[in-house]
Design a protein around this motif. Structure first.
Motif, short mmCIF file in Angstrom:
data_model
loop_
_atom_site.label_atom_id
_atom_site.label_comp_id
_atom_site.label_asym_id
_atom_site.label_seq_id
_atom_site.Cartn_x
_atom_site.Cartn_y
_atom_site.Cartn_z
N SER A 265 0.83 -1.21 0.00
CA SER A 265 0.00 0.00 0.00
C SER A 265 0.86 1.26 0.00
CB SER A 265 -0.94 0.01 1.21
OG SER A 265 -0.21 0.07 2.43
N ARG A 266 2.08 1.15 0.52
CA ARG A 266 2.97 2.32 0.62
C ARG A 266 3.85 2.51 -0.62
NH1 ARG A 266 4.77 1.24 6.90
NH2 ARG A 266 2.83 1.95 7.87
N LEU A 267 3.61 1.71 -1.65
CA LEU A 267 4.35 1.93 -2.90
C LEU A 267 3.92 3.22 -3.57
CD1 LEU A 267 4.48 -1.64 -4.50
CD2 LEU A 267 6.40 -0.30 -3.66
N GLY A 268 2.76 3.75 -3.15
CA GLY A 268 2.31 5.03 -3.70
C GLY A 268 1.09 4.89 -4.56
N ASN A 269 0.54 6.05 -4.97
CA ASN A 269 -0.71 6.06 -5.72
C ASN A 269 -0.59 6.91 -6.98
OD1 ASN A 269 -3.48 5.21 -5.80
ND2 ASN A 269 -4.04 7.36 -5.47
N SER B 146 -3.85 -12.02 -3.56
CA SER B 146 -5.01 -11.30 -4.09
C SER B 146 -5.30 -10.06 -3.25
CB SER B 146 -6.24 -12.21 -4.13
OG SER B 146 -6.55 -12.70 -2.84
N TYR B 147 -5.05 -10.15 -1.94
CA TYR B 147 -5.23 -9.01 -1.04
C TYR B 147 -4.20 -7.93 -1.33
CZ TYR B 147 -5.03 -6.37 3.37
OH TYR B 147 -5.00 -5.38 4.31
N PHE B 148 -2.95 -8.33 -1.52
CA PHE B 148 -1.88 -7.36 -1.79
C PHE B 148 -2.08 -6.67 -3.13
CE2 PHE B 148 0.74 -10.52 0.85
CZ PHE B 148 0.33 -9.92 2.03
N LYS B 149 -2.61 -7.39 -4.10
CA LYS B 149 -2.86 -6.79 -5.42
C LYS B 149 -3.84 -5.63 -5.31
CE LYS B 149 -2.35 -11.02 -8.19
NZ LYS B 149 -3.07 -11.97 -9.07
N LYS B 150 -4.83 -5.77 -4.43
CA LYS B 150 -5.84 -4.72 -4.26
C LYS B 150 -5.28 -3.49 -3.56
CE LYS B 150 -9.73 -7.97 -4.03
NZ LYS B 150 -10.81 -8.53 -3.17
N LEU B 151 -4.21 -3.67 -2.83
CA LEU B 151 -3.66 -2.57 -2.04
C LEU B 151 -2.76 -1.64 -2.82
CD1 LEU B 151 -2.67 -4.36 1.31
CD2 LEU B 151 -4.71 -2.99 0.85
N THR B 152 -2.30 -2.07 -3.99
CA THR B 152 -1.29 -1.30 -4.69
C THR B 152 -1.74 -0.83 -6.06
OG1 THR B 152 1.01 -1.32 -5.44
CG2 THR B 152 -0.23 -3.37 -5.68
N THR B 153 -1.22 0.32 -6.48
CA THR B 153 -1.43 0.79 -7.85
C THR B 153 -0.21 0.50 -8.70
OG1 THR B 153 -0.61 2.98 -7.22
CG2 THR B 153 -3.00 2.64 -7.16
N ALA B 154 0.80 -0.12 -8.10
CA ALA B 154 2.00 -0.48 -8.86
C ALA B 154 1.67 -1.60 -9.84
CB ALA B 154 3.10 -0.94 -7.90
N GLU B 155 2.49 -1.73 -10.88
CA GLU B 155 2.31 -2.83 -11.82
C GLU B 155 2.63 -4.14 -11.12
OE1 GLU B 155 3.65 -4.19 -16.35
OE2 GLU B 155 4.62 -2.46 -15.38
#
Length: 496
Positions: A222-226, A248-257
């Motif tokens: 989530s802290r990779l940024g938005n 699947s949970y981590f995928k939802k938390l990030t806007t990173a590729e």
């Protein structure tokens, strides 16, 4: 920096006293204070820095950072959360070092150390200068340093990242523990890539539930940024284990590729097939978005294939070819205390491994069972002052895959070692293992000695739990103890 420059970083902070006080250093340990230092009163789980503020002032502190009032006549910054303030102030003081190199963070229950070392090896072989931070050590280029925590406290972390910048390091690859994420140690770090290995039971004494444990790991993603950038060097990437449900949970938390890797699912971006595991190494085919190639590892086991796939995905993102990655991984001999063989010309195999969780112990024993010709003997224990619920679980796992089990002390810390062994034994008893198939031996040296002295040709002894550690903590005191050295000493005494 001036005190007011630190205070300006937090809108809700206030200064009492001389705002133009010059700060030449930051400390959280009152014993290390020097004149000109800013002492940050961090509230921890065991100690509260506010209780040492007076000592810090006596030792020469020029100013304090506090969450509550202290009756000391010294310039002071009042903040809501001193731990967050520490991370922010340390980042600013050391001029935001994570912005000046490429930072790769690896999180997960098991495999963090091996994965970081594999990534480090691949990058170094391509002539990049690397830094490494983790459980075993910190490394800056070719120089190594001892460490106390898997992930350093924010002040020490920023200081060492700054040291890496000064030494022209291109990449820092670091293990990121759930404790560090939850306690804010890595707040302020700008990660380029976040890697997830797996999620299995551990640290429930701290997190309480697996859901909260997963949420702590998720903070890295989530802290990779938005935001997105037209600068390729600022792109962010998330690399996750496609075979682990938590991904699947981590995928939802990030806007990173997001890039996925795995073995079981066909739709991952980097996959291993045609797997062959022997006592000499592991072979498999990598099918990836960058091509397909056969790989050979000296590292043994399915769990190491997952670690390798994570390293492959990370390296491909950095523009390294699959052929180059293959060459680097083929040369990798192993990592200290990770499925490390101890050989002194004996006719049986002794393996020392850091497996200290139910999943890692099962992985190690399952791997051994795939090539074992003789009996499987397991020597292990569980750490004191840690998650007690995993003790019977590990007992059942040891009984399931072993012909004989020696239950012994790990790092009992402040607990009664005998009580820990009894809690492990409950799991062994529940499994149905006969009493003549296991022993409880409190003394770890004696347990290792018994296992080796009773070994027959082609037997395999797994000494699990401590791996690379060179000490054993009993009643709060760390005594010298290295499973590998102990095993070598006993073997030599038998075959001389």
């Amino acid at each position: 920096m001036l005190l007011k420059e630190f205070a300006s970083l937090l809108k809700l902070s206030t200064i009492h006293g001389d705002a133009d006080t010059v700060i030449t250093g930051i400390q959280t340990d009152s014993r290390k204070i020097k004149s000109g230092d800013l002492f940050v009163c961090v509230v921890g789980h065991r100690m509260d820095g506010h209780n040492f503020a007076e000592q810090a002032v006596e030792n020469g502190a020029s100013a304090l950072v506090v969450e509550r009032k202290v009756k000391l006549d010294i310039p002071t910054i009042y903040v809501k959360d001193s731990r967050i303030a520490l991370a922010l102030f340390a980042s600013a003081f050391y001029q935001y070092p994570s912005h000046k190199l490429k930072l790769i963070g690896v999180t997960g229950t098991n495999g963090k150390t091996t994965t970081t070392y594999l990534i480090d090896k691949i990058l170094r072989d391509r002539f990049f200068k690397t830094g490494l931070m983790g459980t075993i050590q910190m490394k800056i280029d070719h120089q190594t340093y001892s460490v106390e925590n898997t992930t350093q406290e924010s002040l020490e972390l920023q200081k060492n990242l700054n040291l890496m910048v000064k030494r022209n390091i291109d990449y820092c690859i670091m293990e990121v523990s759930s404790h560090a994420l939850e306690m804010g140690r890595v707040i302020g770090c700008r990660y380029r890539t976040a890697v997830f290995t797996n999620l299995t039971q551990d640290h429930l004494d701290y997190h309480g539930t697996m859901e909260k444990y997963k949420q702590s790991k998720g903070l890295l993603f989530s802290r990779l940024g938005n935001t997105f950038s037209d600068n390729p060097n600022l792109n962010k990437f998330a690399i996750v284990n496609g075979d682990d449900e938590a991904s699947s949970y981590f995928k939802k938390l990030t806007t990173a590729e997001v890039f996925t890797y795995g073995i079981e699912k066909e739709d991952v971006d980097v996959r291993a097939t045609d797997i062959q595991i022997t006592s000499q190494g592991t072979q498999f085919k990598v099918i990836s978005f960058a091509g397909t190639l056969d790989f050979h590892l000296r590292l043994i086991g399915k769990f190491n294939i997952y670690n390798a796939l994570a390293a492959v995905a990370t390296s491909l993102i950095e523009g390294i070819s699959l052929e180059e990655i293959k060459g680097s991984l083929k040369q990798m001999k192993g990592i200290d205390g990770r499925f490390e063989a101890v050989y002194e010309n004996q006719d049986y195999l002794v393996i020392v491994d850091y497996s200290h969780t139910p999943d890692s112990l099962e992985n190690a024993l399952k791997t051994i069972s795939e090539f074992a010709e003789g009996k499987i003997v397991c020597v292990f224990g569980c750490g004191g002052d840690r998650d007690r619920t995993k003790r019977p679980l590990m007992g059942r796992i040891a009984a399931k895959y072993s012909d004989y089990v020696y239950v012994t002390s790990d790092n009992p810390r402040t607990e009664d070692p005998k009580q820990i062994l009894i809690e492990i034994e409950q799991g062994i008893s529940d499994s149905g293992m006969a009493k003549n198939q296991y022993e409880l031996i409190v003394d770890r040296y004696q347990a290792i000695e018994s296992a080796i002295k009773n070994a027959k040709e082609k037997d395999i002894i797994l000494i699990a739990g401590k791996g690379h550690e060179t000490y054993q903590e009993v009643h709060g005191v760390k005594n010298e103890f290295d499973d590998r050295l102990v095993a070598k000493k006993v073997i030599r005494s038998i075959i001389k």
